[in-house]
Design a protein around this motif. Structure first.
Motif, PDB file in Angstrom:
ATOM      1  N   UNK A 138       6.763   0.699  -3.278  1.00 14.46           N
ATOM      2  CA  UNK A 138       7.530   1.599  -2.397  1.00 14.46           C
ATOM      3  C   UNK A 138       6.847   1.712  -1.032  1.00 14.46           C
ATOM      4  N   UNK A 139       5.519   1.885  -1.059  1.00 12.59           N
ATOM      5  CA  UNK A 139       4.756   2.013   0.184  1.00 12.59           C
ATOM      6  C   UNK A 139       4.884   0.767   1.040  1.00 12.59           C
ATOM      7  N   UNK A 140       4.633  -0.388   0.423  1.00 11.54           N
ATOM      8  CA  UNK A 140       4.642  -1.637   1.186  1.00 11.54           C
ATOM      9  C   UNK A 140       6.034  -1.949   1.722  1.00 11.54           C
ATOM     10  N   UNK A 141       7.065  -1.688   0.921  1.00 10.28           N
ATOM     11  CA  UNK A 141       8.434  -1.952   1.373  1.00 10.28           C
ATOM     12  C   UNK A 141       8.745  -1.110   2.603  1.00 10.28           C
ATOM     13  N   UNK A 142       8.375   0.177   2.521  1.00 13.34           N
ATOM     14  CA  UNK A 142       8.667   1.068   3.652  1.00 13.34           C
ATOM     15  C   UNK A 142       7.874   0.654   4.893  1.00 13.34           C
ATOM     16  N   UNK A 143       6.619   0.272   4.671  1.00  9.37           N
ATOM     17  CA  UNK A 143       5.767  -0.145   5.784  1.00  9.37           C
ATOM     18  C   UNK A 143       6.362  -1.374   6.481  1.00  9.37           C
ATOM     19  N   UNK A 144       6.840  -2.323   5.678  1.00  8.62           N
ATOM     20  CA  UNK A 144       7.429  -3.537   6.253  1.00  8.62           C
ATOM     21  C   UNK A 144       8.713  -3.222   7.012  1.00  8.62           C
ATOM     22  N   UNK A 145       9.519  -2.316   6.446  1.00 12.50           N
ATOM     23  CA  UNK A 145      10.814  -2.022   7.055  1.00 12.50           C
ATOM     24  C   UNK A 145      10.667  -1.148   8.292  1.00 12.50           C
ATOM     25  N   UNK A 146       9.769  -0.141   8.229  1.00  7.55           N
ATOM     26  CA  UNK A 146       9.737   0.879   9.279  1.00  7.55           C
ATOM     27  C   UNK A 146       8.453   0.910  10.103  1.00  7.55           C
ATOM     28  N   UNK A 147       7.430   0.192   9.654  1.00  9.96           N
ATOM     29  CA  UNK A 147       6.129   0.194  10.368  1.00  9.96           C
ATOM     30  C   UNK A 147       5.596   1.620  10.567  1.00  9.96           C
ATOM     31  N   UNK A 148       5.815   2.465   9.571  1.00 15.29           N
ATOM     32  CA  UNK A 148       5.388   3.862   9.655  1.00 15.29           C
ATOM     33  C   UNK A 148       4.364   4.083   8.541  1.00 15.29           C
ATOM     34  N   UNK A 149       3.067   4.094   8.928  1.00 10.17           N
ATOM     35  CA  UNK A 149       1.998   4.174   7.934  1.00 10.17           C
ATOM     36  C   UNK A 149       1.990   5.496   7.189  1.00 10.17           C
ATOM     37  N   UNK A 150       2.148   6.582   7.956  1.00 11.77           N
ATOM     38  CA  UNK A 150       2.144   7.913   7.337  1.00 11.77           C
ATOM     39  C   UNK A 150       3.287   8.009   6.320  1.00 11.77           C
ATOM     40  N   UNK A 151       4.471   7.571   6.754  1.00 13.37           N
ATOM     41  CA  UNK A 151       5.631   7.603   5.856  1.00 13.37           C
ATOM     42  C   UNK A 151       5.381   6.782   4.601  1.00 13.37           C
ATOM     43  N   UNK A 152       4.769   5.606   4.770  1.00 14.18           N
ATOM     44  CA  UNK A 152       4.510   4.716   3.626  1.00 14.18           C
ATOM     45  C   UNK A 152       3.561   5.388   2.630  1.00 14.18           C
ATOM     46  N   UNK A 153       2.525   6.046   3.151  1.00 18.59           N
ATOM     47  CA  UNK A 153       1.555   6.712   2.271  1.00 18.59           C
ATOM     48  C   UNK A 153       2.231   7.866   1.519  1.00 18.59           C
ATOM     49  N   UNK A 154       3.008   8.664   2.260  1.00 21.68           N
ATOM     50  CA  UNK A 154       3.672   9.819   1.640  1.00 21.68           C
ATOM     51  C   UNK A 154       4.615   9.337   0.528  1.00 21.68           C
ATOM     52  N   UNK A 155       5.349   8.257   0.772  1.00 21.60           N
ATOM     53  CA  UNK A 155       6.277   7.762  -0.244  1.00 21.60           C
ATOM     54  C   UNK A 155       5.529   7.278  -1.488  1.00 21.60           C
ATOM     55  N   UNK A 156       4.407   6.595  -1.288  1.00 24.02           N
ATOM     56  CA  UNK A 156       3.609   6.135  -2.438  1.00 24.02           C
ATOM     57  C   UNK A 156       3.095   7.315  -3.258  1.00 24.02           C
ATOM     58  N   UNK A 157       2.611   8.336  -2.559  1.00 25.70           N
ATOM     59  CA  UNK A 157       2.098   9.526  -3.253  1.00 25.70           C
ATOM     60  C   UNK A 157       3.237  10.223  -4.014  1.00 25.70           C
ATOM     61  N   UNK A 158       4.426  10.221  -3.421  1.00 23.70           N
ATOM     62  CA  UNK A 158       5.572  10.845  -4.104  1.00 23.70           C
ATOM     63  C   UNK A 158       5.884  10.136  -5.423  1.00 23.70           C
ATOM     64  N   UNK A 159       5.840   8.804  -5.419  1.00 23.61           N
ATOM     65  CA  UNK A 159       6.122   8.058  -6.659  1.00 23.61           C
ATOM     66  C   UNK A 159       5.111   8.474  -7.734  1.00 23.61           C
ATOM     67  N   UNK A 160       3.845   8.600  -7.337  1.00 23.08           N
ATOM     68  CA  UNK A 160       2.800   8.986  -8.296  1.00 23.08           C
ATOM     69  C   UNK A 160       2.963  10.456  -8.722  1.00 23.08           C
ATOM     70  N   UNK A 161       3.429  11.296  -7.782  1.00 29.90           N
ATOM     71  CA  UNK A 161       3.609  12.720  -8.110  1.00 29.90           C
ATOM     72  C   UNK A 161       4.566  12.887  -9.283  1.00 29.90           C
ATOM     73  N   UNK A 162       5.545  11.987  -9.381  1.00 26.02           N
ATOM     74  CA  UNK A 162       6.508  12.082 -10.495  1.00 26.02           C
ATOM     75  C   UNK A 162       5.781  11.995 -11.834  1.00 26.02           C
TER      76      UNK A 162
END
Ligand SMILES: [Zn+2]
Length: 224
Positions: free
Chosen positions: A79-103
């Protein structure tokens, strides 16, 4: 855990204002969005046993691809890498990865010991908060309320859709939660899977709401 995951998704907007609520929901609920397809394919299994826990009659017999810790870490990375590639937003990529783990982390608090460490692992994790309705509510309701409030503060409606679409989503999620808690058990695992698939509509709904709201000045200032 149902609305708790959505609460975390809502709240994450305060950390990553550039990421759409749809993406935040997708990440927070990613493994539960994957799970129905795996059930329908026969790769994972759930059994219905009324009374299995105070909160849910579902017994998660086998779900290593969606819910083993190792697999979840892999989904988080993806999820993190996909978002990073699509949006080049590091903070967003990290937050999304943490969200997947939060589940997984939140599931580990409420589930009976049924979450494997890795596919094939005999070690299963679960603190069984679902053995008590009051404990479950005490965990999940504040998480949801806090998250929704944080999203409400981090964003401002651009129009009536942004205002009422958000309010309606909150009410809808609470309604589904109450229905799950007090309604009859589902008739079959296939029915569970199809209801699970319908959660994709919540992701679309969240993307739509987010397009009709913009980040509040307060949230933008926090990021700068
Ligand atoms: Zn789950």
């Amino acid at each position: 855990m149902f609305i708790g995951h959505f609460g975390v998704g809502f709240g994450a907007k305060a950390l990553a204002p550039k990421v759409s609520l749809g993406a935040l929901f997708l990440a927070a609920q990613f493994v539960d969005l994957l799970w129905p397809t795996l059930l329908l394919l026969g790769a994972e299994r759930v059994r219905i046993e009324p009374g299995a826990t105070a909160v849910t009659p579902l017994v998660f017999e086998h779900y290593p691809i969606s819910h083993s810790l190792l697999a979840v870490l892999g989904w988080a990375l993806l999820a993190s890498l996909t978002y990073l590639l699509l949006r080049r937003d590091r903070l967003g990529a990290v937050v999304l990865g943490v969200l997947v783990i939060s589940h997984w982390t939140l599931d580990a608090i409420v589930h009976r010991p049924d979450l494997p460490l890795f596919p094939g692992s005999a070690t299963v994790i679960g603190l069984s908060a679902w053995s008590s309705v009051p404990i479950t509510l005490a965990l999940e309701v504040p998480l949801f309320v806090l998250g929704a409030l944080m999203y409400g503060r981090a964003t401002t409606p651009k129009d009536a859709s942004g205002r009422w679409g958000f309010a309606a989503l909150v009410v809808f999620l609470v309604g589904v939660y109450v229905g799950n808690l007090f309604g009859p058990p589902p008739p079959s695992s296939e029915a569970i899977a199809w209801v699970g698939q319908s959660q994709w509509l919540l992701v679309l709904w969240a993307y739509w709401i987010d397009r009709h709201r913009h980040a509040s000045n307060r949230a933008q200032a926090a990021v700068r």
